[in-house]
Design an enzyme around this catalytic site. Structure first.
Site, PDB file in Angstrom:
ATOM      1  N   GLY A   8       0.815  -1.218   0.000  1.00  0.00           N
ATOM      2  CA  GLY A   8       0.000   0.000   0.000  1.00  0.00           C
ATOM      3  C   GLY A   8       0.843   1.260   0.000  1.00  0.00           C
ATOM      4  CB  SER A  10      -0.577   3.758  -4.229  1.00  0.00           C
ATOM      5  OG  SER A  10      -1.636   3.526  -3.317  1.00  0.00           O
ATOM      6  N   GLY A  12      -0.827   7.933   1.178  1.00  0.00           N
ATOM      7  CA  GLY A  12      -0.947   7.939   2.632  1.00  0.00           C
ATOM      8  C   GLY A  12       0.322   7.532   3.375  1.00  0.00           C
ATOM      9  CG  ASP A  50      -5.159  -6.772  -4.977  1.00  0.00           C
ATOM     10  OD1 ASP A  50      -5.363  -6.925  -3.753  1.00  0.00           O
ATOM     11  OD2 ASP A  50      -6.081  -6.544  -5.784  1.00  0.00           O
ATOM     12  CB  SER A 124      -2.492  -2.381  14.587  1.00  0.00           C
ATOM     13  OG  SER A 124      -3.716  -2.583  15.232  1.00  0.00           O
ATOM     14  CE1 TYR A 138      -8.843   0.431   9.903  1.00  0.00           C
ATOM     15  CE2 TYR A 138      -9.077   1.494  12.047  1.00  0.00           C
ATOM     16  CZ  TYR A 138      -8.316   1.204  10.925  1.00  0.00           C
ATOM     17  OH  TYR A 138      -7.034   1.693  10.826  1.00  0.00           O
ATOM     18  CB  ALA A 140     -14.069  -6.518  14.393  1.00  0.00           C
ATOM     19  CE  LYS A 142      -5.938  -1.408  10.769  1.00  0.00           C
ATOM     20  NZ  LYS A 142      -4.961  -1.790   9.721  1.00  0.00           N
TER      21      LYS A 142
HETATM   22  N1  LIG Z   1      -5.720   7.137   8.382  1.00  0.00           N
HETATM   23  C1  LIG Z   1      -5.823   6.866   9.670  1.00  0.00           C
HETATM   24  O1  LIG Z   1      -6.380   7.684  10.445  1.00  0.00           O
HETATM   25  C2  LIG Z   1      -5.224   5.590  10.229  1.00  0.00           C
HETATM   26  C3  LIG Z   1      -5.152   5.445  11.621  1.00  0.00           C
HETATM   27  C4  LIG Z   1      -4.603   4.278  12.157  1.00  0.00           C
HETATM   28  C5  LIG Z   1      -4.171   3.266  11.310  1.00  0.00           C
HETATM   29  N2  LIG Z   1      -4.269   3.416   9.951  1.00  0.00           N
HETATM   30  C6  LIG Z   1      -3.813   2.307   9.104  1.00  0.00           C
HETATM   31  O2  LIG Z   1      -2.716   2.719   8.309  1.00  0.00           O
HETATM   32  C7  LIG Z   1      -2.693   1.962   7.094  1.00  0.00           C
HETATM   33  C8  LIG Z   1      -2.576   2.905   5.916  1.00  0.00           C
HETATM   34  O3  LIG Z   1      -3.712   3.742   5.915  1.00  0.00           O
HETATM   35  P1  LIG Z   1      -3.715   5.201   5.290  1.00  0.00           P
HETATM   36  O4  LIG Z   1      -4.356   6.090   6.261  1.00  0.00           O
HETATM   37  O5  LIG Z   1      -2.400   5.535   4.726  1.00  0.00           O
HETATM   38  O6  LIG Z   1      -4.788   4.960   4.124  1.00  0.00           O
HETATM   39  P2  LIG Z   1      -4.750   5.343   2.581  1.00  0.00           P
HETATM   40  O7  LIG Z   1      -4.114   6.661   2.400  1.00  0.00           O
HETATM   41  O8  LIG Z   1      -6.148   5.147   2.085  1.00  0.00           O
HETATM   42  O9  LIG Z   1      -3.788   4.224   1.967  1.00  0.00           O
HETATM   43  C9  LIG Z   1      -4.185   2.887   1.967  1.00  0.00           C
HETATM   44  C10 LIG Z   1      -3.233   2.133   1.098  1.00  0.00           C
HETATM   45  O10 LIG Z   1      -3.658   0.759   1.049  1.00  0.00           O
HETATM   46  C11 LIG Z   1      -3.679   0.388  -0.305  1.00  0.00           C
HETATM   47  N3  LIG Z   1      -4.557  -0.727  -0.616  1.00  0.00           N
HETATM   48  C12 LIG Z   1      -5.918  -0.775  -0.555  1.00  0.00           C
HETATM   49  N4  LIG Z   1      -6.353  -1.974  -0.970  1.00  0.00           N
HETATM   50  C13 LIG Z   1      -5.245  -2.682  -1.301  1.00  0.00           C
HETATM   51  C14 LIG Z   1      -5.031  -3.989  -1.790  1.00  0.00           C
HETATM   52  N5  LIG Z   1      -6.059  -4.831  -2.023  1.00  0.00           N
HETATM   53  N6  LIG Z   1      -3.765  -4.402  -2.021  1.00  0.00           N
HETATM   54  C15 LIG Z   1      -2.709  -3.570  -1.784  1.00  0.00           C
HETATM   55  N7  LIG Z   1      -2.858  -2.316  -1.344  1.00  0.00           N
HETATM   56  C16 LIG Z   1      -4.115  -1.893  -1.104  1.00  0.00           C
HETATM   57  C17 LIG Z   1      -4.099   1.631  -1.044  1.00  0.00           C
HETATM   58  O11 LIG Z   1      -3.823   1.490  -2.419  1.00  0.00           O
HETATM   59  P3  LIG Z   1      -4.752   2.098  -3.599  1.00  0.00           P
HETATM   60  O12 LIG Z   1      -4.137   3.435  -3.904  1.00  0.00           O
HETATM   61  O13 LIG Z   1      -4.579   1.101  -4.698  1.00  0.00           O
HETATM   62  O14 LIG Z   1      -6.148   2.190  -3.086  1.00  0.00           O
HETATM   63  C18 LIG Z   1      -3.240   2.651  -0.337  1.00  0.00           C
HETATM   64  O15 LIG Z   1      -1.925   2.623  -0.814  1.00  0.00           O
HETATM   65  C19 LIG Z   1      -3.960   1.112   7.088  1.00  0.00           C
HETATM   66  O16 LIG Z   1      -3.668  -0.200   7.522  1.00  0.00           O
HETATM   67  C20 LIG Z   1      -4.853   1.824   8.087  1.00  0.00           C
HETATM   68  O17 LIG Z   1      -5.800   0.964   8.686  1.00  0.00           O
HETATM   69  C21 LIG Z   1      -4.767   4.558   9.403  1.00  0.00           C
END
Ligand SMILES: NC(=O)c1ccc[n+]([C@@H]2O[C@H](COP(=O)([O-])OP(=O)(O)OC[C@H]3O[C@@H](n4cnc5c(N)ncnc54)[C@H](OP(=O)(O)O)[C@@H]3O)[C@@H](O)[C@H]2O)c1
Length: 256
Positions: A8, A10, A12, A50, A124, A138, A140, A142
């Site tokens: 992931g 790409s 964030g 993926d 997580s 979500y 559940a 994590k």
């Molecule tokens: N944002 C928050 O507030 C937060 C808080 C705590 C934890 N987290 C965790 O941090 C991690 C990253 O989240 P983020 O906030 O950076 O979200 P994000 O910006 O939406 O990035 C999510 C990433 O996961 C990728 N992804 C989605 N489906 C996929 C698949 N089937 N195979 C491979 N990659 C895939 C997305 O790729 P695409 O570009 O292809 O969609 C993107 O690169 C997640 O595990 C999330 O639960 C986030």
């Protein structure tokens, strides 16, 4: 310097971490569903991956070769009350956040076990330790992910593999804003949505999360198993730890 595969990457947190770790001299293997999204990331290797697709994971890992560190980051969230959330949305979320993470871990574990070294870092959330209403699916996922991680830590720890879970609070990645929301205006649980503001307050930056990943890699097997990121995460997780297990955590502040 380590050879680090990031899922992931790409956007964030994954993207910011790929850039930060590359800047520290690590060999980053950036992966994404759409590899063209990685064009402007200065990574050592860029691969299509993926996490929900076994053939895609197998092909990427075959091309990656040696992986010293796996940052299992790909994930998403969803907002809906459990009474009305479509079960397919629950399945999809587990498929990505849990089974996807386990699939990639299964892919790198054999080489780490055979070498007698390696590190797996699972992204997580503070919700790996408690639930927030409307985001319970979500939480559940994590919590299941943390159970997988803890089990692998014990099983593969025996072979020199160290496992860690990072627990950010809200992050400025835009990931939460991309959540699919299943809450029509006439949904009886809709007023609860207004109660969730405090959980998005004082978010940590993607750079702070990237720093925590870098510090975990630097510390290696000396790093803690669970690593809260930032003061908000530390304080709410300390409150969760201090709260009695036989009562509902967060029920009073979220009464409506
Ligand atoms: N944002 C928050 O507030 C937060 C808080 C705590 C934890 N987290 C965790 O941090 C991690 C990253 O989240 P983020 O906030 O950076 O979200 P994000 O910006 O939406 O990035 C999510 C990433 O996961 C990728 N992804 C989605 N489906 C996929 C698949 N089937 N195979 C491979 N990659 C895939 C997305 O790729 P695409 O570009 O292809 O969609 C993107 O690169 C997640 O595990 C999330 O639960 C986030």
């Amino acid at each position: 310097m380590a050879r680090i595969l990031i899922t992931g990457a790409s956007r964030g947190i994954g993207r910011a971490t790929a850039v930060a770790l590359g800047g520290k001299g690590h060999e980053v293997i950036a992966t994404a569903r759409d590899v063209s999204m990685l064009d402007d990331i200065p990574a050592a290797q860029k691969l299509q991956l993926d996490v929900t697709d076994q053939a895609s994971v197998d092909a990427a890992l075959a091309r990656a070769g040696r992986v010293d560190v796996l940052l299992s980051n790909a994930g998403s969230t969803v907002r809906a009350p459990l009474e009305t959330i479509p079960l397919d949305a629950v399945r999809d979320l587990f498929e990505l956040n849990c089974f996807g993470a386990l699939r990639v871990a299964q892919g790198v574990l054999p080489q780490m076990r055979e070498r007698g070294s390696g590190q797996i870092i699972f992204m997580s959330s503070i919700q790996g330790r408690f639930v927030i209403p409307l985001i319970g699916t979500y939480g559940a996922a994590k919590q299941a992910l943390e159970a997988f991680a803890e089990t692998i830590a014990i099983e593969a720890g025996h072979f020199g593999v160290s496992v860690h879970v990072l627990q950010p609070p809200a992050v400025t990645s835009g990931g939460a804003e991309r959540a699919q929301v299943y809450l029509d205006d006439d949904n009886p649980y809709r007023p609860l949505l207004d109660k969730l503001g405090p959980f998005r307050a004082a978010p940590v930056s993607v750079e702070q999360v990237a720093d925590a990943v870098a510090a975990t890699i630097d510390a290696g097997s000396e790093a803690a198993f669970r690593i809260p990121i930032g003061e908000t995460a530390k304080s709410i997780l300390a409150a969760r730890k201090a709260a009695p297990d036989d009562a509902l955590f967060l029920a009073a502040p979220l009464a409506w």
